[in-house]
Design a protein around this motif. Sequence first.
Motif, PDB file in Angstrom:
ATOM      1  N   MET A  38      49.977  38.728  40.147  1.00  0.00           N
ATOM      2  CA  MET A  38      48.909  37.758  39.860  1.00  0.00           C
ATOM      3  C   MET A  38      47.645  38.072  40.651  1.00  0.00           C
ATOM      4  O   MET A  38      46.531  37.971  40.126  1.00  0.00           O
ATOM      5  CB  MET A  38      49.387  36.333  40.196  1.00  0.00           C
ATOM      6  N   SER A  39      47.794  38.435  41.934  1.00  0.00           N
ATOM      7  CA  SER A  39      46.581  38.656  42.720  1.00  0.00           C
ATOM      8  C   SER A  39      45.867  39.929  42.281  1.00  0.00           C
ATOM      9  O   SER A  39      44.634  39.953  42.217  1.00  0.00           O
ATOM     10  CB  SER A  39      46.874  38.663  44.224  1.00  0.00           C
ATOM     11  N   ILE A  40      46.610  40.977  41.924  1.00  0.00           N
ATOM     12  CA  ILE A  40      45.941  42.183  41.433  1.00  0.00           C
ATOM     13  C   ILE A  40      45.194  41.871  40.131  1.00  0.00           C
ATOM     14  O   ILE A  40      44.047  42.293  39.937  1.00  0.00           O
ATOM     15  CB  ILE A  40      46.957  43.330  41.211  1.00  0.00           C
ATOM     16  N   GLY A  41      45.828  41.104  39.264  1.00  0.00           N
ATOM     17  CA  GLY A  41      45.169  40.738  38.004  1.00  0.00           C
ATOM     18  C   GLY A  41      43.863  40.023  38.260  1.00  0.00           C
ATOM     19  O   GLY A  41      42.838  40.286  37.608  1.00  0.00           O
ATOM     20  N   LEU A  42      43.876  39.105  39.229  1.00  0.00           N
ATOM     21  CA  LEU A  42      42.662  38.339  39.552  1.00  0.00           C
ATOM     22  C   LEU A  42      41.612  39.229  40.212  1.00  0.00           C
ATOM     23  O   LEU A  42      40.438  39.232  39.813  1.00  0.00           O
ATOM     24  CB  LEU A  42      43.040  37.197  40.501  1.00  0.00           C
ATOM     25  N   LEU A  43      42.049  40.007  41.216  1.00  0.00           N
ATOM     26  CA  LEU A  43      41.093  40.809  41.984  1.00  0.00           C
ATOM     27  C   LEU A  43      40.468  41.902  41.117  1.00  0.00           C
ATOM     28  O   LEU A  43      39.308  42.273  41.323  1.00  0.00           O
ATOM     29  CB  LEU A  43      41.798  41.443  43.198  1.00  0.00           C
ATOM     30  N   PHE A  44      41.222  42.412  40.160  1.00  0.00           N
ATOM     31  CA  PHE A  44      40.722  43.451  39.262  1.00  0.00           C
ATOM     32  C   PHE A  44      39.453  42.986  38.562  1.00  0.00           C
ATOM     33  O   PHE A  44      38.542  43.772  38.304  1.00  0.00           O
ATOM     34  CB  PHE A  44      41.815  43.777  38.236  1.00  0.00           C
ATOM     35  N   VAL A  45      39.391  41.711  38.257  1.00  0.00           N
ATOM     36  CA  VAL A  45      38.197  41.159  37.593  1.00  0.00           C
ATOM     37  C   VAL A  45      37.155  40.709  38.626  1.00  0.00           C
ATOM     38  O   VAL A  45      35.970  41.013  38.515  1.00  0.00           O
ATOM     39  CB  VAL A  45      38.588  39.964  36.699  1.00  0.00           C
ATOM     40  N   LEU A  46      37.619  39.965  39.655  1.00  0.00           N
ATOM     41  CA  LEU A  46      36.666  39.299  40.554  1.00  0.00           C
ATOM     42  C   LEU A  46      35.994  40.243  41.540  1.00  0.00           C
ATOM     43  O   LEU A  46      34.834  40.042  41.899  1.00  0.00           O
ATOM     44  CB  LEU A  46      37.365  38.168  41.324  1.00  0.00           C
ATOM     45  N   ALA A  47      36.693  41.292  42.001  1.00  0.00           N
ATOM     46  CA  ALA A  47      36.081  42.172  43.005  1.00  0.00           C
ATOM     47  C   ALA A  47      34.865  42.908  42.429  1.00  0.00           C
ATOM     48  O   ALA A  47      33.791  42.895  43.045  1.00  0.00           O
ATOM     49  CB  ALA A  47      37.119  43.137  43.578  1.00  0.00           C
ATOM     50  N   PRO A  48      34.971  43.526  41.237  1.00  0.00           N
ATOM     51  CA  PRO A  48      33.757  44.119  40.655  1.00  0.00           C
ATOM     52  C   PRO A  48      32.709  43.055  40.319  1.00  0.00           C
ATOM     53  O   PRO A  48      31.508  43.295  40.477  1.00  0.00           O
ATOM     54  CB  PRO A  48      34.262  44.809  39.383  1.00  0.00           C
ATOM     55  N   LEU A  49      33.169  41.875  39.868  1.00  0.00           N
ATOM     56  CA  LEU A  49      32.218  40.807  39.548  1.00  0.00           C
ATOM     57  C   LEU A  49      31.382  40.442  40.763  1.00  0.00           C
ATOM     58  O   LEU A  49      30.187  40.128  40.646  1.00  0.00           O
ATOM     59  CB  LEU A  49      32.990  39.568  39.049  1.00  0.00           C
ATOM     60  N   GLN A  50      31.996  40.486  41.955  1.00  0.00           N
ATOM     61  CA  GLN A  50      31.265  40.112  43.168  1.00  0.00           C
ATOM     62  C   GLN A  50      30.081  41.045  43.418  1.00  0.00           C
ATOM     63  O   GLN A  50      29.046  40.609  43.915  1.00  0.00           O
ATOM     64  CB  GLN A  50      32.228  40.103  44.375  1.00  0.00           C
ATOM     65  N   LEU A  51      30.258  42.321  43.058  1.00  0.00           N
ATOM     66  CA  LEU A  51      29.157  43.274  43.218  1.00  0.00           C
ATOM     67  C   LEU A  51      27.974  42.833  42.359  1.00  0.00           C
ATOM     68  O   LEU A  51      26.819  42.835  42.801  1.00  0.00           O
ATOM     69  CB  LEU A  51      29.624  44.669  42.819  1.00  0.00           C
ATOM     70  N   PHE A  52      28.279  42.424  41.125  1.00  0.00           N
ATOM     71  CA  PHE A  52      27.231  41.963  40.213  1.00  0.00           C
ATOM     72  C   PHE A  52      26.578  40.676  40.738  1.00  0.00           C
ATOM     73  O   PHE A  52      25.353  40.556  40.802  1.00  0.00           O
ATOM     74  CB  PHE A  52      27.833  41.732  38.822  1.00  0.00           C
ATOM     75  N   LEU A  53      27.423  39.705  41.168  1.00  0.00           N
ATOM     76  CA  LEU A  53      26.876  38.436  41.657  1.00  0.00           C
ATOM     77  C   LEU A  53      26.034  38.654  42.912  1.00  0.00           C
ATOM     78  O   LEU A  53      24.965  38.051  43.073  1.00  0.00           O
ATOM     79  CB  LEU A  53      28.014  37.456  41.973  1.00  0.00           C
ATOM     80  N   GLY A  54      26.501  39.535  43.784  1.00  0.00           N
ATOM     81  CA  GLY A  54      25.764  39.830  45.010  1.00  0.00           C
ATOM     82  C   GLY A  54      24.422  40.477  44.694  1.00  0.00           C
ATOM     83  O   GLY A  54      23.396  40.157  45.307  1.00  0.00           O
ATOM     84  N   ASP A  55      24.439  41.377  43.717  1.00  0.00           N
ATOM     85  CA  ASP A  55      23.198  42.041  43.307  1.00  0.00           C
ATOM     86  C   ASP A  55      22.195  41.011  42.777  1.00  0.00           C
ATOM     87  O   ASP A  55      21.015  41.010  43.153  1.00  0.00           O
ATOM     88  CB  ASP A  55      23.523  43.089  42.244  1.00  0.00           C
ATOM     89  N   GLN A  56      22.676  40.108  41.928  1.00  0.00           N
ATOM     90  CA  GLN A  56      21.795  39.077  41.380  1.00  0.00           C
ATOM     91  C   GLN A  56      21.234  38.186  42.493  1.00  0.00           C
ATOM     92  O   GLN A  56      20.060  37.819  42.494  1.00  0.00           O
ATOM     93  CB  GLN A  56      22.565  38.200  40.373  1.00  0.00           C
TER      94      GLN A  56
END
Lengths: 457, 327
Positions: free
Chosen positions: A221-239
């Motif tokens: 479950m955590s890998i499934g979640l992190l697979f999406v959220l960790a790259p998303l954080q790069l985008f959110l941080g950039d914004q």
Amino acid sequence: MEADPVLLARFQFAFTIAFHIIFPSFTIGLSAYIATLEIMWGWTGREHYGRLSGFWTKIFAVSFGMGVVSGIVLSYQFGTNWSGFSAAFGNIIGPLAGYEVLTAFFLEATFLGILLFGRNRVPRGLHIFSAIAVAVGTAISAFWIISANSWMHTPVAYEMRNGVAHPLDWWAIVFNPSFLYRLTHMLNAAYLTAGFVVLAVGARYLLAGRHLDEARTMVRMSIGLLFVLAPLQLFLGDQHGLNTLKHQPIKIAAMEAHWDGSKPGDFHIFAWPDPANERNRFEISIPRGASLILTHDPNGLFPGLTSVPKQDRPPIHNVFFAFRIMLGIGFFMIAAALFGGLLLWRGRLFDTRWYLRIVAQTWWTGFVAVIAGWVVTESGRQPWMVQGLMRTADAVSPVPAATVATTLAMFVVVYGIVFTMGMYYINRLIAKGPQEQLVRPPKKFSAGPLAAAKGDA
Amino acid sequence: MVMFWVAVLAISMLLYVLLDGFDLGVGMLSGVAGSEPRRHSMMSAVAPIWDGNETWLVVAAVSLFGAFPAVYAILMSAFYLPVLLMLAGLILRGVAFEFRYKTQRMRWLWDVCFSGGSLVAAFMQGVMVGALVEGLPLIDGRYVGGEFGWLSPFAALCGVGLCVGYALLGACWLVKKCEGDVREAAYRLIPHLSVGLLAFLIVVFAYAVLENLPVMHRWIERPYLLVLPATGALAAIAMAVGVIQRQDQIPFTMVVLIFVASFGTLAISFWPYMIPFSITVEQGAAPESSLAFMFWGEGLFVFPLMLIYTTISLSVFKGKIDANSHH
């Protein structure tokens, strides 16, 4: 050396708030995980979801308790440390902080009690609903305090009368220009933090060959979640960074150690900023990297630190290095999540022991990244308490340096005790692992989060 | 709207004083419990409710910050040391509560933290009330008294007075909740503590009236308000009867009445000032738009809900505790 009361007051506040943020950033994410487990349990009826939910609920209870205790101190410190700020901006910050605190207590008074004590006493549906309500509620609590904090970075919809801010439009105040960027970045950080803790605990059980059903579920479950959220954080941080460039360009200049705004900015992988000579030493840089990230053009220009007088510049070392710590951890998280996703896809996740050994040790990454991120944004706002409106030096309470130093030492000791005991206690719960569901009802009524965890530890 | 938030603040503070008052009192008395079984019974008498009681301290703080930011800023900066010492005391005592049962060897240390933390918190609260009654040195709405400006013989007397008061609340609570020798020991303490508290209250009231002419005028102009102190006096007599007849429910009810009467007497003496003779309720209040913004969420929903929660917690935990239960 003459101690500076402003610096000490800042240090004291930084210490107590950094200690505090550890717990909300964990509990916001963990409550969402517990809610997910409860839903899965209700949906599939598989018992190990129930065992996992019960296990993490106990750890949640201890963390929530420590978060509440350390939060109480903060609700007083706005005044004890920053009376100038409270007097001038209390009309706006006070109600927002009030909503945050009371949301937390609203939860404690209602759904938290059902979540912690109601497992065998209320209908399953109500228990699941309570878990969801706690997860949503902790996020709402964050909503309010991030709104208050964002307003200090991007103040709008106010009018100063005799040095006191009066609110003009609450909708605009709550949804101030940097709010949604900061909120999404922080909430995602909280989910990442909890995700890496759950991953680490699951990996430890797998390595030890214990609780295998539960461990596989946690890791998957955590890998499934992190697979999406960790790259998303790069985008959110950039914004968030682009938004900061628009409203607080000098903070960005400090993050990039960019002195001269008339030239494109390099991205410094490492440097030692030298504020006295307004340049960097020992630079290892990607030429024009910062310009490319911030303006999407290698020749793009953005303001440098020298565009404002020295007294308006933030403490560059804090901002510059904290930003690099956050970024470094962020890239590690992305790598770990993507590689974990690859292993899961190949069906090798549960027996690639070297990978499990690494993620079993990196439970702390989210916490350090969260604190580093807050150092970037808060130090980056200096010398302002409220951007452009009030300097931190004018916000401080009239308390002498020696007094602040004494109480700081007191808080270090008291929090040291609380934290040591809390960690010891959580470690014991983890060492014990998920247990069969209690069928007997608890012996007596007992309220409070710590009491819930105490049941069978 | 201002009056609504005055009421919220007053109710929160009064509830805090009554609820955390008795468990701080039990904390102080546990320092002189003498034996482990006794101390265990005393702690069981407050264990399920102490943290709920303390939430009222937070409700009071955020109501003050949100609705009366100017007053919050002055009080918190003036009372920097007492507030932080009080918080450290409350944290230590909360932690001690949870962790004393996890160790045998170090238990004495947690017990010291528990009673010591309770004592420090109670003393600091009393000191702050005393300093407020005496008057804070302000210039242009900023506190200028220095880091020990709150410390005076009168404030220290109020600190001791509140410790005695809380100890009395605690003793009456123990009478209500416990049996056996804890109940007996509490009964024996009540006369001493109540005489001490009444003497202290009379001294404070006399001081407030004699030192501050506006307060004297208030009482001379509206003598019917004396019904409040009179209620306190009657409650004290009823408590004495309850103690002599060993009616376990009466002393606590009566000591609550004494506290309510004292709280009301203090509030009426200084009304409409929040910081005596410098800042009135109207001057300290946030603008209408801030108060209204808070009203629709906190005022209308959260505050009533907290009241219901407190009522339910207390009613679930009614009756005598089981002396053999394990915390």
